[in-house]
Structures are given as C-alpha cells and as structure tokens.
Design a protein around this motif. Structure first.
Motif, PDB file in Angstrom:
ATOM      1  N   ASP A  75       0.834  -1.202   0.000  1.00  0.00           N
ATOM      2  CA  ASP A  75       0.000   0.000   0.000  1.00  0.00           C
ATOM      3  C   ASP A  75       0.870   1.255   0.000  1.00  0.00           C
ATOM      4  OD1 ASP A  75      -2.893   1.150   0.556  1.00  0.00           O
ATOM      5  OD2 ASP A  75      -1.521   2.208   1.900  1.00  0.00           O
ATOM      6  N   GLU A  76       1.916   1.244   0.798  1.00  0.00           N
ATOM      7  CA  GLU A  76       2.845   2.385   0.813  1.00  0.00           C
ATOM      8  C   GLU A  76       3.463   2.586  -0.566  1.00  0.00           C
ATOM      9  OE1 GLU A  76       5.657   2.856   4.053  1.00  0.00           O
ATOM     10  OE2 GLU A  76       4.698   1.170   5.081  1.00  0.00           O
ATOM     11  N   LYS A  77       3.928   1.496  -1.160  1.00  0.00           N
ATOM     12  CA  LYS A  77       4.588   1.582  -2.466  1.00  0.00           C
ATOM     13  C   LYS A  77       3.628   2.081  -3.550  1.00  0.00           C
ATOM     14  CE  LYS A  77       7.857  -2.182  -1.523  1.00  0.00           C
ATOM     15  NZ  LYS A  77       8.225  -3.581  -1.873  1.00  0.00           N
ATOM     16  N   SER A  78       2.373   1.608  -3.489  1.00  0.00           N
ATOM     17  CA  SER A  78       1.423   2.001  -4.528  1.00  0.00           C
ATOM     18  C   SER A  78       1.074   3.479  -4.425  1.00  0.00           C
ATOM     19  CB  SER A  78       0.156   1.142  -4.449  1.00  0.00           C
ATOM     20  OG  SER A  78      -0.577   1.401  -3.262  1.00  0.00           O
ATOM     21  N   PHE A  79       0.990   4.005  -3.202  1.00  0.00           N
ATOM     22  CA  PHE A  79       0.753   5.437  -3.032  1.00  0.00           C
ATOM     23  C   PHE A  79       1.921   6.238  -3.589  1.00  0.00           C
ATOM     24  CE2 PHE A  79       1.251   9.391  -0.634  1.00  0.00           C
ATOM     25  CZ  PHE A  79       0.015   9.975  -0.834  1.00  0.00           C
ATOM     26  N   ASP A 100      -2.908   6.717 -14.569  1.00  0.00           N
ATOM     27  CA  ASP A 100      -3.994   5.733 -14.556  1.00  0.00           C
ATOM     28  C   ASP A 100      -3.498   4.355 -14.112  1.00  0.00           C
ATOM     29  OD1 ASP A 100      -5.894   7.553 -15.321  1.00  0.00           O
ATOM     30  OD2 ASP A 100      -5.921   6.973 -17.426  1.00  0.00           O
ATOM     31  N   MET A 101      -2.333   3.966 -14.596  1.00  0.00           N
ATOM     32  CA  MET A 101      -1.782   2.657 -14.234  1.00  0.00           C
ATOM     33  C   MET A 101      -1.422   2.607 -12.748  1.00  0.00           C
ATOM     34  SD  MET A 101      -2.063   0.769 -16.846  1.00  0.00           S
ATOM     35  CE  MET A 101      -1.106  -0.634 -16.286  1.00  0.00           C
ATOM     36  N   ALA A 102      -0.873   3.707 -12.236  1.00  0.00           N
ATOM     37  CA  ALA A 102      -0.511   3.765 -10.819  1.00  0.00           C
ATOM     38  C   ALA A 102      -1.759   3.702  -9.944  1.00  0.00           C
ATOM     39  CB  ALA A 102       0.283   5.032 -10.526  1.00  0.00           C
ATOM     40  N   ILE A 103      -2.799   4.393 -10.372  1.00  0.00           N
ATOM     41  CA  ILE A 103      -4.068   4.370  -9.631  1.00  0.00           C
ATOM     42  C   ILE A 103      -4.663   2.966  -9.647  1.00  0.00           C
ATOM     43  CG2 ILE A 103      -6.479   5.129  -9.710  1.00  0.00           C
ATOM     44  CD1 ILE A 103      -5.418   7.899 -10.576  1.00  0.00           C
ATOM     45  N   GLN A 104      -4.646   2.327 -10.799  1.00  0.00           N
ATOM     46  CA  GLN A 104      -5.193   0.976 -10.897  1.00  0.00           C
ATOM     47  C   GLN A 104      -4.404  -0.007 -10.029  1.00  0.00           C
ATOM     48  OE1 GLN A 104      -5.825  -0.269 -14.988  1.00  0.00           O
ATOM     49  NE2 GLN A 104      -6.735   1.701 -15.527  1.00  0.00           N
ATOM     50  N   ASN A 105      -3.105   0.177  -9.959  1.00  0.00           N
ATOM     51  CA  ASN A 105      -2.286  -0.671  -9.100  1.00  0.00           C
ATOM     52  C   ASN A 105      -2.655  -0.467  -7.635  1.00  0.00           C
ATOM     53  OD1 ASN A 105       0.092  -2.427  -8.487  1.00  0.00           O
ATOM     54  ND2 ASN A 105       0.848  -0.554  -7.549  1.00  0.00           N
ATOM     55  N   SER A 106      -2.832   0.785  -7.251  1.00  0.00           N
ATOM     56  CA  SER A 106      -3.215   1.088  -5.871  1.00  0.00           C
ATOM     57  C   SER A 106      -4.582   0.496  -5.532  1.00  0.00           C
ATOM     58  CB  SER A 106      -3.227   2.604  -5.657  1.00  0.00           C
ATOM     59  OG  SER A 106      -3.561   2.915  -4.320  1.00  0.00           O
ATOM     60  N   ILE A 107      -5.513   0.588  -6.473  1.00  0.00           N
ATOM     61  CA  ILE A 107      -6.840   0.014  -6.280  1.00  0.00           C
ATOM     62  C   ILE A 107      -6.745  -1.504  -6.114  1.00  0.00           C
ATOM     63  CG2 ILE A 107      -9.006  -0.489  -7.496  1.00  0.00           C
ATOM     64  CD1 ILE A 107      -8.891   2.405  -8.564  1.00  0.00           C
ATOM     65  N   VAL A 109      -4.275  -3.201  -4.821  1.00  0.00           N
ATOM     66  CA  VAL A 109      -3.780  -3.482  -3.470  1.00  0.00           C
ATOM     67  C   VAL A 109      -4.911  -3.333  -2.455  1.00  0.00           C
ATOM     68  CG1 VAL A 109      -2.206  -2.718  -1.639  1.00  0.00           C
ATOM     69  CG2 VAL A 109      -1.395  -2.822  -4.009  1.00  0.00           C
ATOM     70  N   SER A 110      -5.707  -2.276  -2.606  1.00  0.00           N
ATOM     71  CA  SER A 110      -6.838  -2.060  -1.696  1.00  0.00           C
ATOM     72  C   SER A 110      -7.839  -3.208  -1.765  1.00  0.00           C
ATOM     73  CB  SER A 110      -7.531  -0.737  -2.014  1.00  0.00           C
ATOM     74  OG  SER A 110      -6.689   0.365  -1.736  1.00  0.00           O
ATOM     75  N   TRP A 111      -8.083  -3.706  -2.968  1.00  0.00           N
ATOM     76  CA  TRP A 111      -8.980  -4.850  -3.119  1.00  0.00           C
ATOM     77  C   TRP A 111      -8.415  -6.076  -2.409  1.00  0.00           C
ATOM     78  CZ3 TRP A 111     -13.799  -5.146  -3.715  1.00  0.00           C
ATOM     79  CH2 TRP A 111     -14.515  -4.346  -4.597  1.00  0.00           C
ATOM     80  N   ASP A 112      -7.133  -6.317  -2.533  1.00  0.00           N
ATOM     81  CA  ASP A 112      -6.520  -7.473  -1.871  1.00  0.00           C
ATOM     82  C   ASP A 112      -6.698  -7.384  -0.355  1.00  0.00           C
ATOM     83  OD1 ASP A 112      -5.717  -8.607  -4.246  1.00  0.00           O
ATOM     84  OD2 ASP A 112      -3.663  -7.831  -4.142  1.00  0.00           O
ATOM     85  N   ILE A 113      -6.477  -6.194   0.193  1.00  0.00           N
ATOM     86  CA  ILE A 113      -6.643  -5.999   1.634  1.00  0.00           C
ATOM     87  C   ILE A 113      -8.102  -6.208   2.032  1.00  0.00           C
ATOM     88  CG2 ILE A 113      -6.504  -4.320   3.527  1.00  0.00           C
ATOM     89  CD1 ILE A 113      -4.110  -3.054   2.042  1.00  0.00           C
ATOM     90  N   ALA A 114      -9.028  -5.677   1.229  1.00  0.00           N
ATOM     91  CA  ALA A 114     -10.462  -5.800   1.530  1.00  0.00           C
ATOM     92  C   ALA A 114     -10.919  -7.257   1.493  1.00  0.00           C
ATOM     93  CB  ALA A 114     -11.271  -4.964   0.556  1.00  0.00           C
ATOM     94  N   ARG A 115     -10.493  -7.989   0.480  1.00  0.00           N
ATOM     95  CA  ARG A 115     -10.942  -9.384   0.343  1.00  0.00           C
ATOM     96  C   ARG A 115     -10.411 -10.256   1.474  1.00  0.00           C
ATOM     97  NH1 ARG A 115      -9.660  -8.372  -5.437  1.00  0.00           N
ATOM     98  NH2 ARG A 115     -11.650  -8.097  -6.528  1.00  0.00           N
ATOM     99  N   ILE A 116      -9.164 -10.042   1.847  1.00  0.00           N
ATOM    100  CA  ILE A 116      -8.613 -10.797   2.968  1.00  0.00           C
ATOM    101  C   ILE A 116      -9.342 -10.426   4.259  1.00  0.00           C
ATOM    102  CG2 ILE A 116      -6.576 -11.053   4.446  1.00  0.00           C
ATOM    103  CD1 ILE A 116      -4.871 -10.900   1.906  1.00  0.00           C
ATOM    104  N   SER A 117      -9.674  -9.170   4.392  1.00  0.00           N
ATOM    105  CA  SER A 117     -10.276  -8.693   5.635  1.00  0.00           C
ATOM    106  C   SER A 117     -11.728  -9.120   5.787  1.00  0.00           C
ATOM    107  CB  SER A 117     -10.130  -7.170   5.737  1.00  0.00           C
ATOM    108  OG  SER A 117      -8.759  -6.829   5.813  1.00  0.00           O
ATOM    109  N   ILE A 118     -12.467  -9.258   4.695  1.00  0.00           N
ATOM    110  CA  ILE A 118     -13.822  -9.781   4.842  1.00  0.00           C
ATOM    111  C   ILE A 118     -13.765 -11.248   5.268  1.00  0.00           C
ATOM    112  CG2 ILE A 118     -14.205 -10.482   2.443  1.00  0.00           C
ATOM    113  CD1 ILE A 118     -17.121  -9.672   2.747  1.00  0.00           C
ATOM    114  N   HIS A 119     -12.737 -11.950   4.824  1.00  0.00           N
ATOM    115  CA  HIS A 119     -12.566 -13.337   5.288  1.00  0.00           C
ATOM    116  C   HIS A 119     -12.239 -13.351   6.784  1.00  0.00           C
ATOM    117  CE1 HIS A 119     -12.228 -17.577   4.848  1.00  0.00           C
ATOM    118  NE2 HIS A 119     -10.943 -17.609   5.175  1.00  0.00           N
ATOM    119  N   ASN A 120     -11.472 -12.391   7.225  1.00  0.00           N
ATOM    120  CA  ASN A 120     -11.230 -12.207   8.657  1.00  0.00           C
ATOM    121  C   ASN A 120     -12.557 -12.017   9.396  1.00  0.00           C
ATOM    122  OD1 ASN A 120      -8.673 -12.428   9.715  1.00  0.00           O
ATOM    123  ND2 ASN A 120      -8.115 -10.294   9.414  1.00  0.00           N
ATOM    124  N   MET A 121     -13.427 -11.190   8.837  1.00  0.00           N
ATOM    125  CA  MET A 121     -14.752 -10.957   9.427  1.00  0.00           C
ATOM    126  C   MET A 121     -15.558 -12.248   9.498  1.00  0.00           C
ATOM    127  SD  MET A 121     -15.902  -7.383   7.569  1.00  0.00           S
ATOM    128  CE  MET A 121     -17.578  -7.505   8.229  1.00  0.00           C
TER     129      MET A 121
END
Length: 200
Positions: A75-79, A100-107, A109-121
C-alpha cells in the motif's frame, strides 16, 4: 515488522505509511485475535463438532497475517507510485497513462486488503457463533477491526476512482464495490446481532 518503529513512521510528517497501510495492520490484529479464539476453542468436548474448523481458522489466520504484512508495505509503495506519476513532466505524453496505471495498481492493493479482511470478518463471525463463549468479545473485536479495514480499503478505492480516466474501468469497479459492500454489511449485521444478545 517492529511495531514501535512503524508507529514512529505513522505519526511522522511523512505521507507514508498512511490509512491503507495502517488499516492492514488493524486486520493483522483481527487475524491474531481469531487465531487466539480458535486455539482456545480447540480441545473442548462441547465444541468437538467444530474442532477441525477451529484448526483451519488458526492456520488461515497465520497465512492472513503474513499476507497483510506484505500488503501493508505494498500500500505504501502504490501510493508512492501515484505520487511519482503525478510529478512527471506535464508535457510528457506518457504521464496520463502512468497516472492511470498507478491508480489501478493502488486500487488492486486495496482490493486485496479488503478481500482478505472480509474473510477475517467471516472467521470472527464463525467464532462468535461456535467458538469458546468466554472469548466472544475478542471475536466481536476481531470482526470490528477487520470491518474497519474493509471500509478503509473501499474508501481508498472510491477516492482513487475519482481520478481514473478510464470510464469502463471505473464502471466495472463501482459495480464490484456495490456487491462487495452488500456482502460486508451482511456479515457485520450478523455480528452486531450476536453482540446485542450477549452485551447489555
């Protein structure tokens, strides 16, 4: 990861690490609580029917922790990648594509964090429903911490989409967000019902 060093960096005047990275750490704590609750639910005769599930949650939590450590750094790197693209010479014809490519990469990473975290939930909810009742507040805490991470990730996706020029990409992402948010709220509502039943 040294926690004291991370906190020092987080509270500094540097833009990184920021909310996305910090939220991944929150989900690491959620996974750690899930692991504890799962381990302390094993070996209980009254819970023997769920023994294998508890073991699986504990093992999954270990994997989740390691993945989120990596994603916190990503996440730090993508920002920084977005910042680098924005600072390109405005006369450079490749600048818009780089942004656009940098933004898509950041998005991504955010999706990866979200998907793992809903599994945590989901793991936290399972432990609320079937785990050691003495640890139910820990499982509820895990669910809320992972929930906060998911919302942070989705907010980061939405804010980044505002600066994305690809209409098709934006439309697809907004549709994914809609269905994902519904799934997140469905899980959290179940946790909240359990919470209201056990906590005065």
């Amino acid at each position: 990861m040294d926690l004291d060093e991370y906190i020092s960096r987080l509270k500094s005047s540097s833009a990184t690490p920021g909310g996305g990275s910090a939220s991944a750490i929150s989900s690491i704590f959620a996974a750690s609580l899930n692991s504890m609750a799962a381990l302390l639910s094993t070996g209980k005769p009254k819970l023997s029917a769920y023994e294998n599930d508890f073991k699986q949650i504990s093992e999954e939590s270990d994997n989740i922790i390691e993945k989120l450590k990596i994603l916190s750094n990503e996440d730090e790197k993508s920002f920084q990648g977005i910042m680098d693209a924005l600072h390109m010479d405005k006369a450079d014809k490749n600048r818009r594509t780089a942004i656009d490519m940098a933004i898509q990469n950041s998005i991504g990473v955010s999706w990866d964090i979200a998907r793992i975290s809903i599994h945590n939930m989901e793991n936290a909810l399972y432990l609320c429903e079937h785990g050691n009742r003495n640890l139910i507040t820990d499982s509820i805490t895990a669910a809320y911490m992972a929930y906060a991470t998911v919302h942070t990730s989705l907010n980061n996706i939405k804010i980044n989409l505002k600066f994305q020029k690809s209409v098709d990409f934006k439309a697809e992402e907004l549709l994914k967000l809609k269905f994902f948010m519904e799934a997140v709220e469905f899980v959290m509502e179940k946790v909240k019902k359990i919470e209201s039943s056990v906590i005065p």
